[in-house]
Design an enzyme around this catalytic site. Sequence first.
Site, PDB file in Angstrom:
ATOM      1  N   SER A 117       7.703  44.157  34.360  1.00 57.59           N
ATOM      2  CA  SER A 117       7.226  43.062  35.195  1.00 57.59           C
ATOM      3  C   SER A 117       5.708  43.065  35.161  1.00 57.59           C
ATOM      4  O   SER A 117       5.085  44.096  34.879  1.00 57.59           O
ATOM      5  CB  SER A 117       7.709  43.261  36.641  1.00 57.59           C
ATOM      6  N   TYR A 140       9.647  48.826  44.196  1.00 54.99           N
ATOM      7  CA  TYR A 140       9.855  47.968  43.036  1.00 54.99           C
ATOM      8  C   TYR A 140       8.665  48.041  42.084  1.00 54.99           C
ATOM      9  O   TYR A 140       8.835  48.244  40.873  1.00 54.99           O
ATOM     10  CB  TYR A 140      10.091  46.525  43.475  1.00 54.99           C
TER      11      TYR A 140
END
Length: 253
Positions: free
Chosen positions: A138, A151
């Site tokens: 990401s 995360y």
Amino acid sequence: MQAVVITGASAGIGKEFARQLAMEGNNLVLVARRLDRLEALAGELRERNGIEVACIASDLAQPEASAELAKALEQQQIAVTGLINNAGFGDRGQFADLDLQRQLDMVQVNVTALVDLTWRLVPALKQAKDAFVINVASSAAFQAGPNMTIYYATKAFVLSFSEGLHEELKGNGIAVSALCPGATDSEFATEAHMTDTLLFKAGTMTTEAVVKKSLAGRRRAIVIPGLKNLLLVWMGKFSPRMITRRLAGMLQA
């Protein structure tokens, strides 16, 4: 059969990887928890592209899942030619307020299962021609992320892990790439309770565009789809970490 394995293939980016790889003529192994969705997608891909598709239901939050998946591939005599480690999830909220088990499951799925499965499939990939691994990281991997601390940390691991493997395995003919998308129009935002954040309100990329960029650059160590995401990552490299982490926190406050 020879096939590309895709985890988290029942929706979002994983589902789009399946569609685009099928269009390239690759046979596929689709992996996710929801077998009904996998079988529906498999039927679509077989009819449209004339390929072979196997479906394996697996919950990668379970510690033994990667070993069981690798064993199933061996038992079905599937020669792995590519691996898309797409399975993963996030959750919005402060570390101390979020459920501990859910956060530990996030580490298990986003990090441990990815490492476990990759290690188990590398021997098969070494036997394949033009083999590749795409790990879905990401743009969050490039800085800390208050309000999604675990995360962001897991994606930082995936990025570093992928870069290291890229160098280690290129001599074996295996391309390893970290895909680092920004906000993407998929189920991820809903599952992570992020649909009302500034990050997603500022605009998203389609899964089609993200996957197209990833597959085109699958032999590059890092792929960042979208000019906006690329600029944000590069701006972060020249900004003090205090600023980038505070900005990240604001975007998902």
